[in-house]
Motif scaffolding. Structure first.
Motif, PDB file in Angstrom:
ATOM      1  N   TYR A 100      46.616 -11.158 -28.990  1.00  0.00           N
ATOM      2  CA  TYR A 100      45.493 -12.034 -28.690  1.00  0.00           C
ATOM      3  C   TYR A 100      45.926 -13.239 -27.854  1.00  0.00           C
ATOM      4  CZ  TYR A 100      41.598 -15.210 -29.763  1.00  0.00           C
ATOM      5  OH  TYR A 100      40.550 -16.079 -29.680  1.00  0.00           O
ATOM      6  N   ASN A 116      36.876 -20.624 -26.825  1.00  0.00           N
ATOM      7  CA  ASN A 116      37.021 -20.008 -28.140  1.00  0.00           C
ATOM      8  C   ASN A 116      35.647 -19.750 -28.751  1.00  0.00           C
ATOM      9  OD1 ASN A 116      39.821 -20.124 -28.034  1.00  0.00           O
ATOM     10  ND2 ASN A 116      39.875 -22.170 -28.914  1.00  0.00           N
ATOM     11  N   GLN A 118      33.628 -17.253 -32.162  1.00  0.00           N
ATOM     12  CA  GLN A 118      33.740 -16.393 -33.342  1.00  0.00           C
ATOM     13  C   GLN A 118      32.715 -15.280 -33.174  1.00  0.00           C
ATOM     14  OE1 GLN A 118      35.508 -16.611 -36.549  1.00  0.00           O
ATOM     15  NE2 GLN A 118      36.856 -17.824 -35.273  1.00  0.00           N
ATOM     16  N   VAL A 119      33.150 -14.047 -33.370  1.00  0.00           N
ATOM     17  CA  VAL A 119      32.241 -12.908 -33.302  1.00  0.00           C
ATOM     18  C   VAL A 119      32.439 -12.110 -34.588  1.00  0.00           C
ATOM     19  CG1 VAL A 119      31.525 -10.873 -32.004  1.00  0.00           C
ATOM     20  CG2 VAL A 119      32.515 -12.826 -30.784  1.00  0.00           C
ATOM     21  N   GLN A 122      35.460 -12.846 -36.514  1.00  0.00           N
ATOM     22  CA  GLN A 122      36.740 -12.592 -35.840  1.00  0.00           C
ATOM     23  C   GLN A 122      36.944 -13.635 -34.748  1.00  0.00           C
ATOM     24  OE1 GLN A 122      38.956 -10.664 -36.836  1.00  0.00           O
ATOM     25  NE2 GLN A 122      38.013  -8.963 -37.868  1.00  0.00           N
ATOM     26  N   SER A 123      38.188 -14.052 -34.582  1.00  0.00           N
ATOM     27  CA  SER A 123      38.513 -14.968 -33.487  1.00  0.00           C
ATOM     28  C   SER A 123      38.330 -14.248 -32.171  1.00  0.00           C
ATOM     29  CB  SER A 123      39.971 -15.440 -33.601  1.00  0.00           C
ATOM     30  OG  SER A 123      40.146 -16.184 -34.771  1.00  0.00           O
ATOM     31  N   GLY A 124      37.751 -14.947 -31.223  1.00  0.00           N
ATOM     32  CA  GLY A 124      37.552 -14.385 -29.905  1.00  0.00           C
ATOM     33  C   GLY A 124      37.535 -15.475 -28.854  1.00  0.00           C
ATOM     34  N   THR A 139      37.111 -11.183 -25.414  1.00  0.00           N
ATOM     35  CA  THR A 139      38.209 -10.564 -26.148  1.00  0.00           C
ATOM     36  C   THR A 139      38.159 -11.048 -27.586  1.00  0.00           C
ATOM     37  OG1 THR A 139      39.618 -10.405 -24.193  1.00  0.00           O
ATOM     38  CG2 THR A 139      40.738 -10.378 -26.320  1.00  0.00           C
ATOM     39  N   ALA A 140      38.376 -10.140 -28.523  1.00  0.00           N
ATOM     40  CA  ALA A 140      38.411 -10.493 -29.941  1.00  0.00           C
ATOM     41  C   ALA A 140      39.464  -9.655 -30.635  1.00  0.00           C
ATOM     42  CB  ALA A 140      37.045 -10.278 -30.590  1.00  0.00           C
ATOM     43  N   LYS A 141      39.906 -10.156 -31.755  1.00  0.00           N
ATOM     44  CA  LYS A 141      40.866  -9.409 -32.566  1.00  0.00           C
ATOM     45  C   LYS A 141      40.159  -8.234 -33.217  1.00  0.00           C
ATOM     46  CE  LYS A 141      43.822 -13.343 -33.575  1.00  0.00           C
ATOM     47  NZ  LYS A 141      44.417 -14.184 -34.628  1.00  0.00           N
ATOM     48  N   MET A 170      30.486  -6.901 -28.229  1.00  0.00           N
ATOM     49  CA  MET A 170      31.550  -7.182 -29.204  1.00  0.00           C
ATOM     50  C   MET A 170      30.973  -7.236 -30.613  1.00  0.00           C
ATOM     51  SD  MET A 170      34.812  -7.492 -29.356  1.00  0.00           S
ATOM     52  CE  MET A 170      35.377  -7.998 -27.733  1.00  0.00           C
TER      53      MET A 170
END
Length: 178
Positions: A100, A116, A118-119, A122-124, A139-141, A170
């Motif tokens: 990430y 930054n 949150q989705v 999840q951090s994104g 992009t997200a974890k 996402m």
């Protein structure tokens, strides 16, 4: 004439010395130690090797980005669709061992602005190219490891926030929708 001949001889000697050159050590991926990464993968264990490209139905992808139909045009390391009407390009990738922080650093090195988010807990982060304000990547974890990235690139300026569509995609993938 002698200078040309001397130059040619020096060039040939240099080339021959490079051909026989060896380097001590072992080639190893960054962050790995010698012998820990064999590179041997038994692909027969992966009966759905390209299943990540089918993680969302084409119709769901189309609806998420404001279209009615999506046609896949590439399945591989990156999955791609063209959504109509409007010819919106959608790209998805899932790097099972992706990092990430490295992905975010790379986006910044490419000159993209990041934010930054949150989705689905999840951090994104979003990625935007200042040269192409209508394009956005998110992009997200991944819950199972690695990272997911969705890119949405409309041929004309999107209505509203360019990151709304990749964020929606996402959300769908992180909720397990399919």
């Amino acid at each position: 004439m002698r200078r040309r001949a001397a130059g040619a001889v020096v060039g040939v000697v240099a080339a021959l010395s490079l051909v026989s050159c060896t380097i001590d050590g072992h080639a190893v991926r960054e962050g790995r130690s010698v012998g820990s990464d064999t590179g041997h993968v038994d692909t027969s264990q992966f009966d759905k090797l390209l299943a990540e490209c089918e993680v969302l139905p084409a119709r769901t992808i189309a609806q998420a980005v404001g279209g009615t139909a999506a046609r896949s045009n590439f399945f591989g390391a990156n999955c791609r669709w063209t959504v109509s009407p409007g010819s919106i390009e959608v790209t998805f990738n899932w790097f099972e061992w992706g990092d990430y922080n490295l992905e975010k650093e790379t986006a910044k090195r490419l000159g993209f602005t990041t934010e930054n988010i949150q989705v689905r807990s999840q951090s994104g982060f979003t990625q935007r190219d200042p040269q192409r304000p209508g394009v956005c990547g998110v992009t997200a974890k991944s819950q199972s490891g690695g990272i997911f990235t969705w890119w949405v690139e409309p041929t004309s300026a999107p209505q509203g926030d360019a990151c709304a569509a990749p964020i929606k995609l996402m959300e769908l993938i992180l909720s397990g929708a399919n």
